[in-house]
Design an enzyme around this catalytic site. Structure first.
Site, PDB file in Angstrom:
ATOM      1  N   GLY A 211       0.827  -1.210   0.000  1.00 18.78           N
ATOM      2  CA  GLY A 211       0.000   0.000   0.000  1.00 18.78           C
ATOM      3  C   GLY A 211       0.852   1.247   0.000  1.00 18.78           C
ATOM      4  O   GLY A 211       2.070   1.167  -0.218  1.00 18.78           O
ATOM      5  N   ASN A 212       0.236   2.381   0.224  1.00 21.05           N
ATOM      6  CA  ASN A 212       1.005   3.623   0.310  1.00 21.05           C
ATOM      7  C   ASN A 212       0.375   4.558   1.333  1.00 21.05           C
ATOM      8  O   ASN A 212      -0.664   4.254   1.910  1.00 21.05           O
ATOM      9  CB  ASN A 212       1.134   4.276  -1.069  1.00 21.05           C
ATOM     10  CG  ASN A 212      -0.221   4.623  -1.657  1.00 21.05           C
ATOM     11  OD1 ASN A 212      -0.961   5.413  -1.099  1.00 21.05           O
ATOM     12  ND2 ASN A 212      -0.547   3.989  -2.781  1.00 21.05           N
ATOM     13  N   ARG A 213       1.026   5.705   1.548  1.00 25.31           N
ATOM     14  CA  ARG A 213       0.647   6.569   2.672  1.00 25.31           C
ATOM     15  C   ARG A 213      -0.364   7.647   2.300  1.00 25.31           C
ATOM     16  O   ARG A 213      -0.586   8.586   3.062  1.00 25.31           O
ATOM     17  CB  ARG A 213       1.903   7.219   3.251  1.00 25.31           C
ATOM     18  CG  ARG A 213       2.806   6.226   3.960  1.00 25.31           C
ATOM     19  CD  ARG A 213       4.159   6.832   4.271  1.00 25.31           C
ATOM     20  NE  ARG A 213       4.044   8.056   5.034  1.00 25.31           N
ATOM     21  CZ  ARG A 213       4.983   8.977   5.118  1.00 25.31           C
ATOM     22  NH1 ARG A 213       6.113   8.810   4.464  1.00 25.31           N
ATOM     23  NH2 ARG A 213       4.804  10.062   5.828  1.00 25.31           N
ATOM     24  N   ALA A 279      -3.341   7.944  -5.282  1.00 28.91           N
ATOM     25  CA  ALA A 279      -1.998   7.364  -5.354  1.00 28.91           C
ATOM     26  C   ALA A 279      -2.190   5.909  -5.783  1.00 28.91           C
ATOM     27  O   ALA A 279      -2.463   5.027  -4.959  1.00 28.91           O
ATOM     28  CB  ALA A 279      -1.327   7.444  -3.989  1.00 28.91           C
TER      29      ALA A 279
END
Ligand code: CTP
Length: 410
Positions: A211-213, A279
């Site tokens: 995943g990402n932030r 994102a």
């Protein structure tokens, strides 16, 4: 003592949603605003004056015959930097539209020379009634902000349009209007807009993912501002922080990049503007284990092989219908090969979007923060600096650029 603080009059109408005005009040005082609460008599059936006095630190009156030497009915409105009405009932909207002034709040609305924003809450039938529609149109034609209510659970078991916007969203929009009084014109009416937000998750096994932030805050702010400027908004959201759903927008939740791709393309088919603020993961695990991947002393540690995901923005640009505006976001860091802007200019050329919002990231900038800053690059070569400010302000700047682009093309 409170002189430097922005002064907000919080009018409270007599509806069950009046209890949520307490949360708005709290949000405003905690973010450094001096709030004077002016409820109607009917509002006090739902929340007592003592609650508003304790939370605001200011006296609370409903009529014009208290503090007479202070001429409160003129002063409160004239001295305010912003007047909010939360909740705005059908009755209050009618009174405001026709200039009736039979209590302190309606007097205040007539004397206010600052931005005034109504946050309606009522049953769907009342919101849709021709009398209310006309009153809302009249107020908006005078430059007052009457926001779109949310859809959802109303009092009792009924659901529909007419639910008060989330208090956090009201505070966000109030701060936007204080920073930029003209930020919410109804200039996007008739426009269909698709916005992606948040981060995607690419599963590795039943419990793990890449995943990402991304917090989703910028995409949600874009949707919030677009809906309040009159657009028909579809918000395709991946994983985000816990955020209030933007009132007036249709929210679709997705998880993986591929799900986002399908949802965005479906919604974009008849959209006038598509904004890719999400994102999106560039890569996904080449295989998805159907059981939890275990560590073992007997076999080597696993090596992750990744496949490339489709570039949704590039596909949107390739497939865009005539006149459709495609907006991309770029989160960049400078390196030995160039500055943030050098990389962003190259990305705009590479992706072929009409507009690119560029954020410098790293050192805690942009991800999950309340503020954003950067540049807005257009395919015609124009570049605009976006100074540090709330994500809602960046959203307003982007919608200004979109409307300017549409006008240039007409
Ligand atoms: N984007 C997309 N689909 C992807 C990856 C990104 O639509 N698979 C969109 C993002 O929503 C954003 C823009 O492309 O609007 C820029 O994303 P970014 O990841 O910064 O650009 P990349 O093309 O992936 O370039 P790089 O990672 O090499 O900087």
């Amino acid at each position: 003592m409170n002189d430097a603080k922005p002064r907000v009059v919080l009018g409270v109408g007599g509806g069950i949603a009046a209890y949520k005005a307490c949360e708005v009040l709290r949000g405003l005082t905690e973010s450094g605003h001096d709030v004077r609460v002016v409820p109607t008599e009917a509002a006090l059936n739902f929340v007592g004056a003592a609650t508003f006095e304790a939370l605001s630190g200011n006296p609370v009156h409903t009529g014009v015959f208290t503090e007479v030497p202070e001429v409160q009915h003129v002063r409160a409105g004239k001295e305010a930097d912003l007047v909010l009405v939360v909740p705005a009932t059908a009755n209050l909207l009618a009174k405001a539209a026709h200039g009736l002034a039979d209590d302190l709040l309606t007097n205040t609305l007539l004397t206010a020379r600052c931005p005034v924003a109504f946050f309606p809450a009522m049953h769907t039938e009342m919101w849709e009634h021709p009398a209310t529609r006309d009153n809302v149109a009249l107020l908006r034609s005078r430059g007052l902000v009457v926001t779109e209510p949310a859809a959802g659970r109303l009092t009792g078991v009924d659901t529909g349009k007419g639910r008060l916007a989330d208090p956090a969203e009201i505070v966000d929009l109030a701060r936007l209007l204080l920073a930029e009084p003209g930020a919410l014109p109804r200039d996007l009416e008739g426009l269909r807009v698709v916005i992606s937000a948040g981060g995607t998750r690419e599963p590795l096994d039943p419990v793990r993912f890449l995943g990402n932030r991304s917090s989703g805050k910028q995409g949600f702010a874009l949707a919030r501002v677009a809906a309040q400027r009159g657009a028909e908004v579809t918000l395709v959201a991946g994983h985000t922080d816990e955020l209030p759903s933007p009132a007036g927008a249709t929210l679709q939740r997705v998880s993986t990049a591929e799900e986002m791709r399908k949802a965005v393309h479906a919604a974009a088919a008849d959209a006038d503007v598509v904004v890719m603020a999400a994102a999106v993961a560039d890569f996904r695990p080449a295989t998805l284990a159907d059981h939890k991947i275990k560590k073992s002393e007997d076999s080597p540690d696993p090596v992750l092989t990744l496949d490339r995901n489709a570039d949704i923005l590039a596909e949107l640009v390739r497939e865009r219908r005539s006149g459709q505006i495609v907006v991309g976001f770029a989160a960049e860091t400078g390196d030995e090969n160039g500055s943030v802007l050098d990389h962003a200019r190259a990305k705009l050329r590479r992706k072929g979007a009409d507009l690119l919002v560029v954020n410098a990231v790293g050192d805690g900038k942009a991800f999950g923060t309340e503020d954003n800053a950067g540049w807005l690059l257009a395919s015609d070569g124009t570049e605009q600096v976006i100074s540090q400010g709330a994500k809602a302000r960046l959203a307003a700047t982007l919608w200004d650029a979109v409307t300017a682009l549409i006008e240039r093309r007409l």
